[in-house]
Write an enzyme that holds these catalytic residues in place. Sequence first.
Site, PDB file in Angstrom:
ATOM      1  N   PRO A  10       0.632   5.810  -0.105  1.00  0.00           N
ATOM      2  CA  PRO A  10      -0.120   7.135   0.452  1.00  0.00           C
ATOM      3  C   PRO A  10      -1.514   7.268  -0.796  1.00  0.00           C
ATOM      4  O   PRO A  10      -2.480   7.479  -0.564  1.00  0.00           O
ATOM      5  CB  PRO A  10       0.612   7.963   0.254  1.00  0.00           C
TER       6      PRO A  10
ATOM      7  N   GLY B  36     -23.953  -3.863  28.497  1.00  0.00           N
ATOM      8  CA  GLY B  36     -23.962  -2.784  28.901  1.00  0.00           C
ATOM      9  C   GLY B  36     -22.929  -1.660  29.126  1.00  0.00           C
ATOM     10  O   GLY B  36     -22.000  -1.637  28.099  1.00  0.00           O
TER      11      GLY B  36
ATOM     12  N   GLU C 127      -6.320  -5.813   3.507  1.00  0.00           N
ATOM     13  CA  GLU C 127      -6.420  -7.090   2.574  1.00  0.00           C
ATOM     14  C   GLU C 127      -7.612  -6.915   1.671  1.00  0.00           C
ATOM     15  O   GLU C 127      -8.155  -8.183   1.355  1.00  0.00           O
ATOM     16  CB  GLU C 127      -6.505  -8.523   3.533  1.00  0.00           C
TER      17      GLU C 127
ATOM     18  N   ILE D 245       1.877  -0.096   7.266  1.00  0.00           N
ATOM     19  CA  ILE D 245       2.475  -1.568   7.159  1.00  0.00           C
ATOM     20  C   ILE D 245       2.636  -1.899   8.313  1.00  0.00           C
ATOM     21  O   ILE D 245       3.321  -1.546   9.288  1.00  0.00           O
ATOM     22  CB  ILE D 245       3.800  -1.451   6.356  1.00  0.00           C
TER      23      ILE D 245
ATOM     24  N   THR E 232     -10.771  -4.057   0.824  1.00  0.00           N
ATOM     25  CA  THR E 232     -11.853  -3.690   1.631  1.00  0.00           C
ATOM     26  C   THR E 232     -13.049  -4.350   1.157  1.00  0.00           C
ATOM     27  O   THR E 232     -13.154  -5.253   0.363  1.00  0.00           O
ATOM     28  CB  THR E 232     -12.240  -2.278   1.347  1.00  0.00           C
TER      29      THR E 232
ATOM     30  N   THR F 266       0.880  -0.934   0.123  1.00  0.00           N
ATOM     31  CA  THR F 266       0.097   0.169   0.089  1.00  0.00           C
ATOM     32  C   THR F 266       0.946   1.361  -0.034  1.00  0.00           C
ATOM     33  O   THR F 266       1.767   1.476   0.575  1.00  0.00           O
ATOM     34  CB  THR F 266      -0.959  -0.137   1.307  1.00  0.00           C
TER      35      THR F 266
ATOM     36  N   GLN G 232     -36.043 -12.787  26.691  1.00  0.00           N
ATOM     37  CA  GLN G 232     -35.880 -13.357  25.275  1.00  0.00           C
ATOM     38  C   GLN G 232     -35.444 -12.371  24.264  1.00  0.00           C
ATOM     39  O   GLN G 232     -34.731 -12.856  23.530  1.00  0.00           O
ATOM     40  CB  GLN G 232     -37.603 -13.379  24.671  1.00  0.00           C
TER      41      GLN G 232
END
Length: 393
Positions: A133, A348, A372, A164, A374, A131, A288
């Site tokens: 910029p 919670g 890896e 990286i 999107t 990858t 439930q």
Amino acid sequence: MLDYLDLEADLTSEERLIRDTAREFVEDRVRPDVGDWYEAGEFPEHLIGTMGDLDFFAPNLEWGDLPGIGARAYGLLMQELEAGDSGIRSMASVQGALVMYPIATYGSDDQKERWLPDLASGDAVGCFGLTEPEHGSNPSAMETTAAPVDDGEGYVLSGTKIWITNAPIADVAVVWAKLSADTEHGDAGTVRGFVVDTARDGCTASEQEGKLSMRASATGELSLSGVEVPADAVLPGVSGMKGPLSCLTQARYGIAWGAVGATRDCFETAREYATDREQFGGPIARFQLQQSKLAEMATQHTTARQMAFRLAELKERGELRPQQVSMAKRHNVRVARDQARIAREMLGANGITTDYPPMRHAANMETVYTYEGTDDIHTLILGEDLTGIAAFE
Ligand code: TGC
Ligand code: FAD
């Protein structure tokens, strides 16, 4: 541990041993402190040697003393590591699938002998620089160049790789770059892989600051300012985008399994919490609404896991297609991302702390959903496979 369809009943004794070893490592060495590492934004480097001793780095490869375990055993390993934290699985999968795999598959004998034993033991750490910029989802537009020098005696690498994994702690980087002129390694513009010792002049790494996801992982920028490498730094066995993309298929396979581990950890945490936590005169698990959430979580975990088990069968037969891996990476990470949020909600207020894993997994999944390939890119890979029409551009 949740195994609703008894898929583990069919595991061999070797697979059980690998699963249990990784599970014990996570319980003893990761779980007690991972919340603190996460808050501090630190990768636990002190674990790397132990991970090497336990054969967590590329145990599926066949070379030298590497164990050469099967695809299902390797998947179970990734599942257990990611149940601990995505950062731990990421370190191991970059080291194994993105660094050791290309060296073992496309490397020269010298490259293998120089790096594979040290990477396997954890004496060396590797990273994978694809990858840039300006080029994330479309790495074939990369700007990093390899300029030939001294009549083909070597190359000068120039460019920047960002985001990286392992870069700040790496001893070796597999760097993908375009030849800037015609050479014996290909015409100008051809993508080649280079095995780069990070101690070379001009090769520097800096830590990515400000991450709110994947905090227990070392991520950084790899800067290549006129890094001179010999011609034998080129990975001889592959040319073009197939090189990096084939490595991604290996790592995406591990992610498809790893995401199942994170989902399971969220489920187990939510189930235990719901049976312990009392409100309105009894455990919240008697409501439930809470049971519905657990039923959905268990069902989603089970479907994702079945997909991972099936991928392993196909991989062991040598019939697995990259598009099938894309489907499983996309689906299983979606499941983990969604279910981590539900688990967090069931805890919670406690659910927003590092005392419990769901919020950490939920935050990590934002990275796993993105790296890896999107979710969008995997959708397009499937779209192309299903229709024959590419819709990337
Ligand atoms: P395309 O023209 O489609 O293909 C070029 C050549 O590569 C072959 N190929 C593959 N081989 C194996 N596995 C795959 N997944 C493959 N995909 C393609 C293909 O058959 C062809 O071979 P040949 O012999 O005909 O030359 O390639 P493209 O450049 O158009 O790529 C299309 C696209 C968008 C799918 C690809 O660029 C892509 O997957 N983009 C996503 C980028 C990405 O995933 N980056 C990941 C960076 S590494 C990372 O994130 C590590 S995080 C790890 C961690 O911490 O765990
Ligand atoms: P972009 O490509 O700019 O995408 C931005 C948005 O546009 C996304 O939502 C994307 O889906 C969407 N998009 C892009 N193209 C299309 C299209 N054609 N159609 C529809 N939507 C589209 N990289 C490495 O090389 N090595 C590593 O070790 C590594 N580790 C990483 C670790 C972390 C923690 C992270 C976060 C990333 C890492 N990456 C690594 C980089 C990762 O692979 C990229 O971030 C990813 O490929 C996406 O690239 P981008 O971030 O530039 O997003």
